[in-house]
Design a protein around this motif. Structure first.
Motif, mmCIF file in Angstrom:
data_model
loop_
_atom_site.group_PDB
_atom_site.id
_atom_site.type_symbol
_atom_site.label_atom_id
_atom_site.label_comp_id
_atom_site.label_asym_id
_atom_site.label_seq_id
_atom_site.Cartn_x
_atom_site.Cartn_y
_atom_site.Cartn_z
ATOM 1 N N VAL A 68 0.790 -1.070 -0.010
ATOM 2 C CA VAL A 68 -0.154 0.011 0.067
ATOM 3 C C VAL A 68 0.642 1.170 -0.211
ATOM 4 O O VAL A 68 0.418 2.196 -0.386
ATOM 5 C CB VAL A 68 -0.886 0.094 1.150
ATOM 6 C CG1 VAL A 68 -1.656 1.248 1.206
ATOM 7 C CG2 VAL A 68 -1.973 -1.106 0.996
ATOM 8 N N ASN A 69 1.974 1.179 0.778
ATOM 9 C CA ASN A 69 2.905 2.434 0.542
ATOM 10 C C ASN A 69 4.314 1.760 0.266
ATOM 11 O O ASN A 69 4.594 0.734 0.569
ATOM 12 C CB ASN A 69 3.075 2.915 2.108
ATOM 13 C CG ASN A 69 1.824 3.591 2.628
ATOM 14 O OD1 ASN A 69 1.156 4.306 2.230
ATOM 15 N ND2 ASN A 69 1.032 2.899 3.618
ATOM 16 N N PRO A 129 -1.190 5.826 -0.935
ATOM 17 C CA PRO A 129 -2.826 6.014 -1.409
ATOM 18 C C PRO A 129 -3.103 7.378 -1.652
ATOM 19 O O PRO A 129 -2.498 8.305 -0.741
ATOM 20 C CB PRO A 129 -3.801 5.499 -0.318
ATOM 21 C CG PRO A 129 -2.749 4.422 0.337
ATOM 22 C CD PRO A 129 -1.443 5.043 0.378
ATOM 23 N N PHE A 130 -4.137 7.721 -2.391
ATOM 24 C CA PHE A 130 -4.539 9.209 -2.774
ATOM 25 C C PHE A 130 -5.396 9.723 -1.479
ATOM 26 O O PHE A 130 -6.013 8.703 -0.778
ATOM 27 C CB PHE A 130 -5.146 9.124 -3.819
ATOM 28 C CG PHE A 130 -4.225 9.232 -5.225
ATOM 29 C CD1 PHE A 130 -3.534 10.020 -5.894
ATOM 30 C CD2 PHE A 130 -4.224 8.013 -5.776
ATOM 31 C CE1 PHE A 130 -2.632 10.021 -6.609
ATOM 32 C CE2 PHE A 130 -3.554 7.548 -6.810
ATOM 33 C CZ PHE A 130 -2.725 8.634 -7.586
ATOM 34 N N HIS A 131 -5.285 10.979 -1.383
ATOM 35 C CA HIS A 131 -6.124 11.382 -0.240
ATOM 36 C C HIS A 131 -6.852 12.668 -0.920
ATOM 37 O O HIS A 131 -6.328 13.041 -2.047
ATOM 38 C CB HIS A 131 -5.120 12.309 1.048
ATOM 39 C CG HIS A 131 -4.236 11.276 1.724
ATOM 40 N ND1 HIS A 131 -3.168 11.654 2.381
ATOM 41 C CD2 HIS A 131 -4.083 10.051 1.920
ATOM 42 C CE1 HIS A 131 -2.659 10.796 3.029
ATOM 43 N NE2 HIS A 131 -3.301 9.522 2.619
ATOM 44 N N ALA A 132 -8.129 12.965 -0.216
ATOM 45 C CA ALA A 132 -8.905 13.963 -0.905
ATOM 46 C C ALA A 132 -8.092 15.187 -1.008
ATOM 47 O O ALA A 132 -8.218 16.096 -1.960
ATOM 48 C CB ALA A 132 -10.147 14.283 0.105
ATOM 49 N N ASP A 133 -6.957 15.670 -0.244
ATOM 50 C CA ASP A 133 -6.416 16.918 -0.272
ATOM 51 C C ASP A 133 -5.284 16.926 -1.401
ATOM 52 O O ASP A 133 -4.393 17.656 -1.857
ATOM 53 C CB ASP A 133 -5.701 17.242 0.748
ATOM 54 C CG ASP A 133 -4.618 16.335 1.455
ATOM 55 O OD1 ASP A 133 -4.526 15.217 0.940
ATOM 56 O OD2 ASP A 133 -3.935 16.840 2.593
ATOM 57 N N ASP A 134 -5.034 15.630 -2.089
ATOM 58 C CA ASP A 134 -4.267 15.658 -3.133
ATOM 59 C C ASP A 134 -5.260 16.070 -4.616
ATOM 60 O O ASP A 134 -4.616 16.441 -5.582
ATOM 61 C CB ASP A 134 -3.818 14.082 -3.797
ATOM 62 C CG ASP A 134 -2.876 13.494 -2.468
ATOM 63 O OD1 ASP A 134 -2.326 14.247 -1.876
ATOM 64 O OD2 ASP A 134 -3.052 12.375 -2.360
ATOM 65 N N MET A 135 -6.518 15.998 -4.619
ATOM 66 C CA MET A 135 -7.354 16.435 -5.590
ATOM 67 C C MET A 135 -7.149 17.718 -6.312
ATOM 68 O O MET A 135 -6.837 17.797 -7.627
ATOM 69 C CB MET A 135 -8.725 16.130 -5.559
ATOM 70 C CG MET A 135 -9.549 16.149 -6.825
ATOM 71 S SD MET A 135 -11.193 15.882 -6.645
ATOM 72 C CE MET A 135 -11.527 14.307 -5.927
ATOM 73 N N PRO A 136 -6.884 18.785 -5.451
ATOM 74 C CA PRO A 136 -6.831 19.994 -6.184
ATOM 75 C C PRO A 136 -5.594 20.419 -7.023
ATOM 76 O O PRO A 136 -5.630 20.647 -7.925
ATOM 77 C CB PRO A 136 -6.752 21.139 -4.827
ATOM 78 C CG PRO A 136 -7.536 20.504 -3.859
ATOM 79 C CD PRO A 136 -7.172 18.817 -3.886
ATOM 80 N N SER A 137 -4.460 19.751 -6.385
ATOM 81 C CA SER A 137 -3.000 19.650 -7.328
ATOM 82 C C SER A 137 -3.314 18.925 -8.427
ATOM 83 O O SER A 137 -2.946 19.351 -9.415
ATOM 84 C CB SER A 137 -1.925 19.114 -6.486
ATOM 85 O OG SER A 137 -1.704 19.957 -5.381
ATOM 86 N N TYR A 138 -4.181 17.803 -8.580
ATOM 87 C CA TYR A 138 -4.210 17.159 -9.830
ATOM 88 C C TYR A 138 -4.926 17.759 -10.594
ATOM 89 O O TYR A 138 -4.848 17.600 -11.909
ATOM 90 C CB TYR A 138 -4.808 15.549 -9.248
ATOM 91 C CG TYR A 138 -5.024 14.829 -10.280
ATOM 92 C CD1 TYR A 138 -4.239 13.999 -11.186
ATOM 93 C CD2 TYR A 138 -6.483 14.478 -10.924
ATOM 94 C CE1 TYR A 138 -4.368 13.333 -12.162
ATOM 95 C CE2 TYR A 138 -6.681 13.777 -12.261
ATOM 96 C CZ TYR A 138 -5.752 13.177 -12.541
ATOM 97 O OH TYR A 138 -6.008 12.337 -13.723
#
Length: 169
Positions: free
Chosen positions: A5-6, A16-25
């Motif tokens: 997983v890591n 794994p992806f986190h919700a706070d990764d979405m803005p950069s993506y």
């Protein structure tokens, strides 16, 4: 097949992806700046769907793509890992943030994923790359991948060439 997983490397945390990764993506995938090699900028709803698909492949396949960061608590600045649609599994790497390029992060991250991929029992992986994407071609070569003249690039990449890596028989 199940992958870790890591994955931690000397400088990176692949997680794994986190919700706070979405803005950069979304900043990356809805702009023309860095998306030429992946079909160009996309509308926000398409980018959101792709982000969620990257996160969701893990539950179906037991492997997928990782968020690239230097610290578990920081948002990601790229992704790396295995995309497995209805064809051969593909090794992918993308740095969303221009300021993180030219540091060897893509090669370091992809190398760690390839090691885990083959340790999990895989025998082959491909990397379709736009023939004009020299930085990604250089990463593929550094990973020990070779151009596969018999492989066909996806329809979404009409100018694509395919690199591959196989375990010796």
């Amino acid at each position: 097949m199940q992958m870790p997983v890591n994955i931690d490397t000397a400088r990176l945390r692949l997680r794994p992806f986190h919700a706070d990764d979405m803005p950069s993506y979304l900043d990356y995938y809805t702009s023309d700046a860095r998306t030429k090699g992946v079909g160009g900028a996309q509308p926000k709803d398409v980018a959101i769907e792709r982000f969620l698909a990257m996160a969701g492949q893990w539950s179906i396949r037991g492997y997928g793509r990782y968020a690239i960061t230097t610290d578990h608590a920081k948002p990601a600045f790229g992704h790396v890992g295995v995309l497995h649609l209805d064809s051969e599994p593909e090794m992918t790497w993308t740095l969303w943030d221009e300021t993180e390029t030219q540091k060897g992060f893509a090669t370091e991250a992809a190398s760690a994923v390839l090691e885990a991929w083959f340790a999990a029992g895989a025998k082959r992986i491909i990397a379709p790359i736009s023939k004009n994407n020299e930085p990604s071609i250089n990463v593929a070569r550094k990973l020990g991948m070779e151009q596969d003249p018999n492989a066909v690039a996806p329809k979404s990449m009409p100018d694509g060439i395919v690199y591959a890596k196989e375990l010796p028989a």
